[in-house]
Design a protein around this motif. Structure first.
Motif, PDB file in Angstrom:
ATOM      1  N   LEU A 187     -13.944 -37.204 -22.609  1.00 39.90           N
ATOM      2  CA  LEU A 187     -15.141 -37.779 -22.009  1.00 39.90           C
ATOM      3  C   LEU A 187     -14.912 -38.093 -20.531  1.00 39.90           C
ATOM      4  O   LEU A 187     -13.873 -37.773 -19.964  1.00 39.90           O
ATOM      5  CB  LEU A 187     -15.593 -39.020 -22.777  1.00 39.90           C
ATOM      6  N   SER A 188     -15.898 -38.718 -19.895  1.00 40.80           N
ATOM      7  CA  SER A 188     -15.817 -38.926 -18.453  1.00 40.80           C
ATOM      8  C   SER A 188     -14.900 -40.091 -18.103  1.00 40.80           C
ATOM      9  O   SER A 188     -14.771 -41.057 -18.852  1.00 40.80           O
ATOM     10  CB  SER A 188     -17.210 -39.160 -17.873  1.00 40.80           C
ATOM     11  N   ASP A 189     -14.293 -39.980 -16.927  1.00 43.22           N
ATOM     12  CA  ASP A 189     -13.415 -41.018 -16.402  1.00 43.22           C
ATOM     13  C   ASP A 189     -14.169 -41.773 -15.301  1.00 43.22           C
ATOM     14  O   ASP A 189     -14.810 -41.156 -14.449  1.00 43.22           O
ATOM     15  CB  ASP A 189     -12.150 -40.394 -15.829  1.00 43.22           C
ATOM     16  N   PRO A 190     -14.132 -43.115 -15.310  1.00 46.22           N
ATOM     17  CA  PRO A 190     -14.881 -43.880 -14.311  1.00 46.22           C
ATOM     18  C   PRO A 190     -14.564 -43.496 -12.865  1.00 46.22           C
ATOM     19  O   PRO A 190     -15.455 -43.529 -12.004  1.00 46.22           O
ATOM     20  CB  PRO A 190     -14.480 -45.326 -14.609  1.00 46.22           C
ATOM     21  N   ALA A 191     -13.302 -43.142 -12.577  1.00 49.98           N
ATOM     22  CA  ALA A 191     -12.947 -42.753 -11.212  1.00 49.98           C
ATOM     23  C   ALA A 191     -13.685 -41.482 -10.804  1.00 49.98           C
ATOM     24  O   ALA A 191     -14.163 -41.357  -9.667  1.00 49.98           O
ATOM     25  CB  ALA A 191     -11.439 -42.560 -11.105  1.00 49.98           C
ATOM     26  N   ASP A 192     -13.784 -40.514 -11.731  1.00 46.24           N
ATOM     27  CA  ASP A 192     -14.523 -39.287 -11.443  1.00 46.24           C
ATOM     28  C   ASP A 192     -16.007 -39.568 -11.274  1.00 46.24           C
ATOM     29  O   ASP A 192     -16.683 -38.976 -10.428  1.00 46.24           O
ATOM     30  CB  ASP A 192     -14.314 -38.266 -12.564  1.00 46.24           C
ATOM     31  N   VAL A 193     -16.538 -40.477 -12.112  1.00 45.40           N
ATOM     32  CA  VAL A 193     -17.953 -40.829 -12.009  1.00 45.40           C
ATOM     33  C   VAL A 193     -18.251 -41.403 -10.628  1.00 45.40           C
ATOM     34  O   VAL A 193     -19.213 -41.005  -9.958  1.00 45.40           O
ATOM     35  CB  VAL A 193     -18.354 -41.841 -13.101  1.00 45.40           C
ATOM     36  N   SER A 194     -17.413 -42.324 -10.172  1.00 41.16           N
ATOM     37  CA  SER A 194     -17.621 -42.948  -8.860  1.00 41.16           C
ATOM     38  C   SER A 194     -17.547 -41.921  -7.740  1.00 41.16           C
ATOM     39  O   SER A 194     -18.331 -41.963  -6.785  1.00 41.16           O
ATOM     40  CB  SER A 194     -16.574 -44.047  -8.631  1.00 41.16           C
ATOM     41  N   ARG A 195     -16.630 -40.983  -7.859  1.00 42.25           N
ATOM     42  CA  ARG A 195     -16.458 -39.965  -6.819  1.00 42.25           C
ATOM     43  C   ARG A 195     -17.647 -39.014  -6.766  1.00 42.25           C
ATOM     44  O   ARG A 195     -18.075 -38.598  -5.688  1.00 42.25           O
ATOM     45  CB  ARG A 195     -15.164 -39.188  -7.087  1.00 42.25           C
TER      46      ARG A 195
END
Length: 312
Positions: A294-302
């Motif tokens: 699933l998605s990683d918060p760091a990738d989401v923010s970027r």
């Protein structure tokens, strides 16, 4: 009690690996090994928890696989309330082929639930005290569970003043929207099944979503369309998002990541535009992860800065 409860009637332990090439007969030796808790609502809860949301996952467990599933869910910091089934919880298998980059997904049918068992799931939801503000139903229905299961969940949520969000397909989706839900998140294929016809272009997508909202069957429609982007339609707003430019590693979990982020932000009081923007970034972020991570918060923010919305 949590602000958000997810219910997953057909959860799984997701086993994933990578092999060089898939060929018949030969032993295919995996170069990686990963086990994740799976099933739509559990995946949504995992994303909500990663984004700091207050969430509890409800799901059935049976046999050793069920015990492992509960351990994996709680390892991710997601609170669990479970009910028991006589048959074992299922496992699913995901294999990434190195030479082609293609993922192969093997989805097993899972247990057959008795009437007493699926009724126990509804009773467990009804017993939540205080009742959550958001209830998310997500994933397929196991054998033995009637098509109107999610419709019953919607009625239960409505009786407690909670918002009900649904991500499923086929007869289960049709039965639920017949009675009305607050938000549905179909894929384009699931939307075409629901309306009973092809939706060849953006005009048709929006018209179909508007018709569901205008009829009262859905308060909002969040339509995810992979490489075609995403669309969110309410009675007063239309938000369109183009797909982000990126090279996907794998498409597993993008829809669950999208929905988890959307519900997390709505529950946190974010405006619709920002919640939708965050959801699009989360769905794209899941494409960068292997297996069912699933998605990683760091990738989401970027990726958030790359999301562009059009409004109507």
């Amino acid at each position: 009690m949590s602000d958000i409860v997810t219910i997953t009637p057909n959860p799984a332990v997701d086993v994933s690996t990578t092999v060089e090439k898939i060929v018949p007969v030969a032993k295919l030796r995996g170069t990686t090994q990963q086990r994740d808790p799976g099933g739509g609502g559990i995946n949504v809860a995992r994303v909500i928890a990663r984004l700091g949301g207050d969430v509890t996952a409800l799901y059935p467990v049976g046999g050793p696989t069920g015990l492992l599933l509960k351990q994996l869910v709680e390892k991710e910091g997601v609170a669990s309330h479970t009910w028991a089934t006589a048959e074992d919880t299922r496992e699913d298998f995901f294999v990434q082929e190195r030479v082609s980059g293609q993922p192969y997904r093997f989805i097993l049918p899972g247990p057959t639930l008795t009437e007493a068992e699926w009724q126990a799931g509804l009773a467990l939801l009804a017993a939540q005290d205080p009742f959550p503000r958001f209830v998310v139903g997500s994933g397929s229905l196991p054998r033995g569970v009637p098509a109107d299961f999610y419709a019953r969940v919607a009625t239960l949520a409505r009786s407690h003043g909670a918002q009900f969000v649904l991500d499923t397909s086929g007869p289960a989706l049709a039965a639920a929207v017949a009675g009305g839900v607050d938000l549905i998140k179909p894929s384009l294929h699931e939307m075409q099944e629901l309306v009973g016809g092809a939706l060849p272009d953006a005009t048709a997508w929006e018209k179909a979503a508007h018709a569901l909202v205008a009829s009262g069957k859905a308060g909002a429609v969040a339509l995810t369309m992979g490489h075609l982007g995403a669309l969110l339609v309410t009675r007063h707003r239309v938000l369109r998002a183009q797909p982000l430019t990126m090279v996907p590693v794998n498409a597993v979990g993008a829809g669950d990541s999208f929905l988890g982020a959307l519900v997390a932000k709505l529950a946190a009081g974010e405006l619709l535009d920002e919640a939708f923007r965050f959801a699009v970034a989360a769905g794209a972020a899941a494409l960068l992860r292997t297996g069912t991570a699933l998605s990683d918060p760091a990738d989401v923010s970027r990726l958030l800065a790359d999301v562009r919305l059009e409004t109507a």
